[in-house]
Design an enzyme around this catalytic site. Structure first.
Site, PDB file in Angstrom:
ATOM      1  N   GLY A   9     -14.844   8.821  -2.580  1.00 26.55           N
ATOM      2  CA  GLY A   9     -15.732   7.773  -2.581  1.00 26.55           C
ATOM      3  C   GLY A   9     -17.315   7.884  -1.942  1.00 26.55           C
ATOM      4  N   ARG A  26     -17.768   6.660  -9.935  1.00 26.92           N
ATOM      5  CA  ARG A  26     -16.718   6.184 -10.153  1.00 26.92           C
ATOM      6  C   ARG A  26     -16.580   5.378 -11.710  1.00 26.92           C
ATOM      7  NH1 ARG A  26     -12.848   4.762  -4.887  1.00 26.92           N
ATOM      8  NH2 ARG A  26     -12.543   7.347  -4.392  1.00 26.92           N
ATOM      9  N   LYS A  70     -10.567   6.915   8.153  1.00 21.48           N
ATOM     10  CA  LYS A  70      -9.069   6.918   7.667  1.00 21.48           C
ATOM     11  C   LYS A  70      -8.217   8.172   8.798  1.00 21.48           C
ATOM     12  CE  LYS A  70      -9.893   5.101   3.590  1.00 21.48           C
ATOM     13  NZ  LYS A  70     -10.134   5.095   1.639  1.00 21.48           N
ATOM     14  N   GLY A  94      -8.710  11.343  -0.376  1.00 25.31           N
ATOM     15  CA  GLY A  94      -7.411  10.840  -0.307  1.00 25.31           C
ATOM     16  C   GLY A  94      -6.319  11.135  -1.166  1.00 25.31           C
TER      17      GLY A  94
HETATM   18  C1  3PG Z   1     -10.291   5.829  -2.144  1.00 26.64           C
HETATM   19  O1  3PG Z   1     -11.853   4.976  -1.888  1.00 26.64           O
HETATM   20  O2  3PG Z   1      -9.653   6.307  -1.292  1.00 26.64           O
HETATM   21  C2  3PG Z   1      -9.327   5.606  -3.776  1.00 26.64           C
HETATM   22  O3  3PG Z   1      -9.895   4.067  -4.334  1.00 26.64           O
HETATM   23  C3  3PG Z   1      -8.154   4.660  -2.705  1.00 26.64           C
HETATM   24  O4  3PG Z   1      -8.471   3.459  -2.245  1.00 26.64           O
HETATM   25  P1  3PG Z   1      -7.368   3.419  -1.125  1.00 26.64           P
HETATM   26  O5  3PG Z   1      -7.181   4.281   0.517  1.00 26.64           O
HETATM   27  O6  3PG Z   1      -7.575   1.645  -0.037  1.00 26.64           O
HETATM   28  O7  3PG Z   1      -5.449   3.479  -1.201  1.00 26.64           O
HETATM   29 MG    MG Z   2     -12.628   5.146  -0.181  1.00 26.16          MG
END
Ligand code: 3PG
Ligand code: MG
Length: 396
Positions: free
Chosen positions: A355, A35, A202, A378
């Site tokens: 990432g 990144r 997530k 995401g």
């Molecule tokens: C990620 O790593 O998915 C992005 O940087 C967004 O981060 P977040 O899900 O904490 O908003």
């Molecule tokens: Mg992430």
């Protein structure tokens, strides 16, 4: 899409929103700097045009208002300096819009680079607060959004800030435009079978994405923490594995919809289970029918890896988002590494997003084998789903 090439930026103060949310190991070392590397083209372009460059990013999810060192962007500033190969130091602000950031911004010269501290130290960032956004906007004449990985977040540095720049003073960075163009092209007409491999922890964020993906893909393979919500919804005993109980019905609906649409839906058939969330404990390789009460699955097992490989065999397009287990701990990384190898060995167009997932392919030595490694997890899912991204909308 307008990019910074379309703007007159010579000698101006340029604010670049980046996504420097890079994975780190248990010692705080950056494990995959993709990144940061991906942001270099935009930054170099601005340096060569004698701009004063103010960089901003979030890092993970700190409690707003609390400046904890582990969320600091200082390691990112160091890595950026190494990668940019410039003599002058990158200056690191101790705050986001406070005294230090303002003083450092005021003393910048042409070609200087200043990195603000973690945007999420300020509560206004995630709240998309216009007052905070204006404070950020005050740093610059030009706004560039190059944070593809975060453009699905309607946050102050992505959305509200754009109100303070007119059309000639805001645009997408090179990374953003490359990512969006790539996904748009692939998705216009994906070669089938089109397989989505989805993992990671997530869960809540991804169920909606899965629902939408069912309309586009031919197969879905689920791994990682989110698998247990589906397994529990099917009635399995999953012990202490990560489960979002309030999403069981939604998980069931997804499986029903998959069946209705004829989308083949794969879940792990075995797991690497442990009695506690740690590497230094006994682990067992168990069929999912046999997870003991109190134990938790922390990776997919070898039988799942084989099954998933079979399912990927005839794929022509594969998108992969989210690791298969707690890959940060070596002991639970095999499922993710095997998935990376399996995907790399197909003859499909392979797109890896996020990432952590990019980190896995890097560790597995497969990054070069993939067709495209996206910096967005995401965000790329949202693009594939066909959902408008706040970061892109705001630039229109
Ligand atoms: C990620 O790593 O998915 C992005 O940087 C967004 O981060 P977040 O899900 O904490 O908003
Ligand atoms: Mg992430």
């Amino acid at each position: 899409m307008k990019t910074l090439k379309d703007l007159n930026i010579d000698g101006k103060r340029v604010f670049i929103r980046c996504d420097f949310n890079v994975p780190k190991d248990e010692f705080g070392n950056i494990t995959d700097d993709r990144r940061i590397r991906s942001a270099l083209q935009t930054i170099r372009y601005c340096i060569d045009r004698d701009c004063k460059i103010i960089l901003a990013s979030h890092y993970e999810r700190p409690e707003p208002g609390k400046y904890e060192d582990k969320y600091s962007l200082v390691p990112v500033a160091k890595r950026l300096h190494t990668l940019l190969k410039i003599k002058r130091d990158i200056s690191m602000a101790q705050d986001v819009v406070g005294e230090d950031a303002k003083a450092k911004a005021a003393s910048m010269e042409a070609g200087d680079v200043l990195l603000l501290e973690n945007l999420r130290y300020e509560v206004g960032e995630t709240e998309n607060d216009p007052v905070f956004a204006e404070q950020l906007a005050d740093f610059a004449d030009i706004y560039i959004n190059d944070a593809f990985g975060a453009c699905h977040r309607k946050h102050a540095s992505i959305d509200a800030i754009t109100k303070f720049f007119d059309a000639d003073h805001k645009a997408a960075g090179f990374l953003m435009s490359k990512e969006v163009n790539f996904f748009t092209k692939v998705l216009e007409n994906p070669v089938r079978p089109f397989v989505a491999v989805v993992g990671g922890s997530k869960v809540s964020g991804k169920l909606q994405a899965l629902t939408n993906l069912l309309n586009k893909v031919d197969k879905v393979i689920i791994g990682g923490g989110m698998a247990f919500t589906f397994l529990k919804a099917l009635g399995y005993e999953v012990g202490n594995s990560m489960v979002e109980d309030d999403l069981l019905d939604e998980a069931k609906d997804i499986m029903t919809k998959a069946k209705e649409l004829g989308v083949k839906f794969y879940l792990p058939v075995d797991v690497v289970a442990a009695a506690e969330f740690s590497e230094n404990t006994t682990v067992k390789f168990l069929p999912i029918q046999e997870i003991p009460v109190g134990w938790m699955g922390l990776d997919i097992g070898p039988a799942s890896s084989r099954l998933f490989r079979e399912a990927l065999n005839d794929a022509q397009t594969i998108i992969w988002n989210g690791p298969m287990g707690v890959y940060e701990m070596d002991r639970y990384s095999k499922g993710s590494l095997a998935m990376s190898n399996n995907i790399a060995q197909t003859h499909a167009t392979t797109i890896v997003g996020g990432g952590d997932t990019a980190d896995v392919t890097q560790r597995a030595g497969d990054a070069e084998e993939m067709t495209f490694v996206s910096t967005g997890g995401g965000a790329s899912l949202k693009l594939i789903e066909g959902i408008a991204l706040p970061g892109l909308e705001a630039l229109k």
